[in-house]
Design an enzyme around this catalytic site. Structure first.
Site, PDB file in Angstrom:
ATOM      1  N   SER A 145       1.050  -1.181  -0.169  1.00  0.00           N
ATOM      2  CA  SER A 145       0.171   0.008  -0.010  1.00  0.00           C
ATOM      3  C   SER A 145       0.846   0.982   0.061  1.00  0.00           C
ATOM      4  O   SER A 145       2.047   1.090   0.426  1.00  0.00           O
ATOM      5  CB  SER A 145      -0.703   0.016   1.149  1.00  0.00           C
ATOM      6  N   TYR A 168      -1.889  -0.614  10.000  1.00  0.00           N
ATOM      7  CA  TYR A 168      -1.708  -0.907   8.547  1.00  0.00           C
ATOM      8  C   TYR A 168      -0.343  -0.370   8.115  1.00  0.00           C
ATOM      9  O   TYR A 168       0.246  -1.006   7.446  1.00  0.00           O
ATOM     10  CB  TYR A 168      -2.974  -0.052   7.977  1.00  0.00           C
TER      11      TYR A 168
END
Ligand SMILES: NC(=O)c1ccc[n+]([C@@H]2O[C@H](COP(=O)([O-])OP(=O)(O)OC[C@H]3O[C@@H](n4cnc5c(N)ncnc54)[C@H](O)[C@@H]3O)[C@@H](O)[C@H]2O)c1
Length: 256
Positions: A145, A168
């Site tokens: 990401s 994350y």
């Protein structure tokens, strides 16, 4: 580009996973949806098989955090196809407390979520790489990401209930380096490992968020899931034969 290649996509029943399944089939390969959700996984297999009029989509129930489940999955695929060309680590496990704001995250939830996701990607890679080593070839693509590359732009979430979870960041930045570690560890084994790091993908997010996010990009803003296909197929195919240990960012310039 992928004629008869068997490509396993963990989390293949999810938002991005489904698009990867389509891309593999459209390029002549066999796509294996390896997902923990049997019901959604089988439905996805049937839906996409009808849509693409193909027999080249398979489903295997898989939990990426279970060594036993991974070993059973690999055994089954070996029995069925006699080979596995590539693994795409794309699943998105998280517990029910995932997604909280920084000050509200409990230590236990942080540890559990990093363990499920980054730990799961490690375990899946380890088990498939054992098979790839014996087979004498293999290809692993880790789905990262933009938030493994840059710090979040928290202001884009203002006025919404959304945030960028701290877990994350730990997971995705760790994954980029895990990719390099594995690529190097597999030296001489003909197994390559790369990360594909997407920007945000359109999925009915609030308008105010989409507008703020777009200001950070160069042309489009949030991407359609199909915008990842080209880079995905490139990394799976021989066109990228000597691309190894890299992170390719597809984000309309968000990270620059
Ligand atoms: N959606 C985005 O905007 C975006 C952006 C950048 C990167 N990503 C990354 O793309 C990947 C896919 O994300 P998504 O948005 O499609 O997620 P999603 O939630 O739509 O799908 C995830 C899939 O993983 C499956 N799964 C969960 N736990 C599992 C387990 N233990 N074993 C096997 N399967 C399991 C779920 O059943 C689901 O089908 C993730 O790595 C995510 O971080 C997503």
């Amino acid at each position: 580009m992928l004629k008869n290649n068997v490509v396993v996509i963990t989390g293949g029943a999810g938002l991005i996973g489904q698009e990867f399944v389509k891309a593999v089939v459209e390029n002549g390969g066999v796509a294996v949806i390896a997902d923990i959700d049997k019901n959604v996984g089988e439905k996805t297999k049937n839906k996409l098989s009808d849509e693409l009029n193909t027999k080249n989509i398979d489903f295997v129930k898989l939990d990426i955090t279970s060594k036993r489940s991974l070993q059973e999955c690999i055994k089954k695929l070996d029995r069925e196809y006699g080979k596995i060309n590539a693994l795409v680590n794309n699943a998105y496990p998280r517990n029910k407390n995932y997604g909280k704001h920084f000050f509200d995250v409990e230590y236990d939830d942080f540890v559990v979520n990093v363990g499920l996701n980054l730990g799961g990607y490690f375990l899946t890679s380890q088990q498939f790489a054992k098979y790839f080593k014996k087979q004498k070839y293999g290809n692993i693509i880790n789905i990262g990401s933009i938030y493994g590359v840059v710090a979040p732009r928290f202001e884009v979430y203002d006025g919404t209930s959304m945030t960028m979870p701290v877990e994350y960041t730990a997971i995705k930045s760790g994954l980029i380096h895990l990719t390099k570690y594995m690529a190097k560890f597999f030296k001489g084994m003909n197994i390559r490992v790369n990360t594909l790091s997407p920007g945000g993908i359109l999925d009915a997010q609030p308008k105010t968020f989409l507008e703020k996010y777009k200001k950070e990009c160069l042309n489009k803003g949030m991407l359609d899931k199909s915008d990842l296909k080209g880079t995905f197929i490139y990394l799976l195919s021989d066109m990228s034969k000597y691309v190894n240990g890299q992170n390719i960012i597809v984000d309309d310039g968000f990270t620059i």
